[in-house]
Design a protein around this motif. Sequence first.
Motif, short mmCIF file in Angstrom:
data_model
loop_
_atom_site.label_atom_id
_atom_site.label_comp_id
_atom_site.label_asym_id
_atom_site.label_seq_id
_atom_site.Cartn_x
_atom_site.Cartn_y
_atom_site.Cartn_z
N LEU A 206 -18.18 -67.49 -73.70
CA LEU A 206 -17.84 -68.54 -73.90
C LEU A 206 -19.13 -69.67 -72.94
O LEU A 206 -19.69 -70.58 -73.45
N ASP A 207 -19.31 -69.23 -71.30
CA ASP A 207 -20.43 -70.21 -70.96
C ASP A 207 -21.87 -69.80 -71.81
O ASP A 207 -22.88 -71.44 -72.57
N ALA A 208 -22.36 -68.98 -72.17
CA ALA A 208 -22.91 -68.93 -72.72
C ALA A 208 -23.31 -69.33 -73.78
O ALA A 208 -24.04 -70.78 -74.46
N GLY A 209 -21.95 -69.63 -75.24
CA GLY A 209 -22.15 -70.02 -75.79
C GLY A 209 -22.13 -72.10 -76.01
O GLY A 209 -23.09 -72.90 -76.25
N ARG A 210 -21.78 -72.47 -74.68
CA ARG A 210 -21.59 -73.38 -74.21
C ARG A 210 -22.70 -74.43 -73.64
O ARG A 210 -23.27 -74.90 -74.82
N SER A 211 -23.49 -73.22 -73.28
CA SER A 211 -24.92 -73.40 -73.21
C SER A 211 -26.08 -73.74 -74.19
O SER A 211 -26.84 -74.72 -74.40
N LEU A 212 -25.58 -72.72 -74.21
CA LEU A 212 -26.44 -72.71 -75.98
C LEU A 212 -26.21 -74.25 -76.99
O LEU A 212 -27.49 -74.92 -77.81
N VAL A 213 -25.03 -74.28 -77.07
CA VAL A 213 -24.52 -75.95 -77.95
C VAL A 213 -25.55 -76.92 -77.15
O VAL A 213 -25.67 -77.68 -78.35
N VAL A 214 -25.68 -77.16 -76.26
CA VAL A 214 -25.96 -78.16 -75.81
C VAL A 214 -27.59 -78.43 -75.56
O VAL A 214 -27.60 -79.17 -76.11
N PHE A 215 -28.50 -76.88 -75.51
CA PHE A 215 -28.89 -76.92 -76.17
C PHE A 215 -29.84 -76.95 -77.68
O PHE A 215 -30.65 -78.17 -77.90
N LEU A 216 -28.72 -76.92 -78.71
CA LEU A 216 -29.15 -77.27 -79.00
C LEU A 216 -29.39 -78.17 -80.05
O LEU A 216 -29.87 -78.91 -80.92
N LYS A 217 -28.10 -79.03 -79.34
CA LYS A 217 -28.04 -80.19 -80.14
C LYS A 217 -29.23 -80.87 -79.43
O LYS A 217 -29.23 -81.93 -80.39
N GLU A 218 -29.20 -80.87 -78.46
CA GLU A 218 -30.66 -81.72 -77.80
C GLU A 218 -32.02 -81.20 -78.92
O GLU A 218 -32.43 -82.15 -79.37
N GLN A 219 -32.19 -79.98 -78.98
CA GLN A 219 -33.84 -79.80 -79.45
C GLN A 219 -33.09 -80.34 -81.71
O GLN A 219 -34.51 -80.71 -82.01
#
Lengths: 221, 221
Positions: A206-219
């Motif tokens: 879940l942590d990996a998922g969350r930080s990935l989603v944050v990253f993708l939303k920026e990108q």
Amino acid sequence: MKLDAVDVRQAASAADIVYEALRKAIIEGALAEGENLRQDQIAQMFNTSRIPVREALSRLEQHGLITTQRYKGAVVAGLSIEEIEEIFEFRALLEAEVIRLAVPNMDRRTLELARRHCDEFGKESDSAKWGETNRNFHYSLYEAARRPYYLQIVRASLDRIDRYLRAQLTLTDGMKRAAREHEAILDACTKGDAELASSLTRDHILDAGRSLVVFLKEQRG
Amino acid sequence: MKLDAVDVRQAASAADIVYEALRKAIIEGALAEGENLRQDQIAQMFNTSRIPVREALSRLEQHGLITTQRYKGAVVAGLSIEEIEEIFEFRALLEAEVIRLAVPNMDRRTLELARRHCDEFGKESDSAKWGETNRNFHYSLYEAARRPYYLQIVRASLDRIDRYLRAQLTLTDGMKRAAREHEAILDACTKGDAELASSLTRDHILDAGRSLVVFLKEQRG
DNA sequence: CATAGAAAGATTGGATCCAATATACAATCT
DNA sequence: AGATTGTATATTGGATCCAATCTTTCTATG
């Protein structure tokens, strides 16, 4: 007479070879999402006809790695943020359960193998190989669950988001954090604490998922 | 002008038609496990060539409904008792979670639809249709989870054991019991009690799995 | 010049043909 | 007779060819 016999019937067909090569390329991100996959072009690359290529593409579509439209062809599948979130959530549920089932069956060999993969992951400097060592570590533990059906689904769901997960690992401290979490999971397994291993695995995903989603939303804006 | 337009590009290919027909036949048990599937024979039945048949068989294999051996052909997959147990266990985990996620999203329409399917299941006398109405009931609730990936996996795992599940329903009181359990699940959903709906679904699946395994162990010796 | 429509080229879906392999059965040897 | 080898047939995997459809380009027309 004594010799190392192998079952020749397990020899890979042309379709198998094409499928594995394309699967690897998509998972590793060598083929960008949205990229066109022309049957003819692929057939020529593998010195074969379009028939085995079509079968390989069919398999890839079943696994969600590409999408096809009749008479228009195949493109590498892209995932929306919502789809990525769903798959991470799914993996958290599934892999947490798998490791809970696995812990009671872990013997010395399993733990030693996992330890090696864990160390390898921590030392690996080539970011291109992180995805592979990450898989090796988790699978080495999951195998002990002796649940082939679960593992098949785990593999398929990981395949779908592996490209993105690899991106996440290369983020600032994604790699260091993953390494720490792997240590904690392995510790819990060594102690035989199934519940702890399970909840750590869940949080790890879940942590990996969350930080990935944050990253993708920026990108993606 | 106003008409119900459909996207003609979604028209089914020959492979789609063959795939759906074979899938249905296997799920319903019309094709016995172990039965040979000859490409030529199937092609003739559908008035087509072997190419679309091969694609359909490839898809069925990916979904675990058939097994193939190079140069030897395809047979309808059979499951060992261990495999059946694993899939029921997996479904219990997955569907319990899906309904937990679904309950908060259930609106009046969803519940009314589920009610109709539930009643239909209770009244249905044709045992050949139980499998279908059973699916309809559960899916009508699961849809509310709005988790397409989960549902895809739920469907695939149900496909694999549906034949056996249908057999279980025809057992002595399998059908009556299932109807009672459906009522209880629907009640919990109507009350908005996600945890209850989840644990009832879990038990519903595990119970069915257990009585099926008992039956199969007798039958297979 | 912009645009609708036709023609040409590219690409996929399906049919047919050939090659590789398996299975069944006859022939041969001990 | 029983086992082994050779052969014939059936079946699948792959190559090539044709048809259906999409995409692009060109042209005529306002």
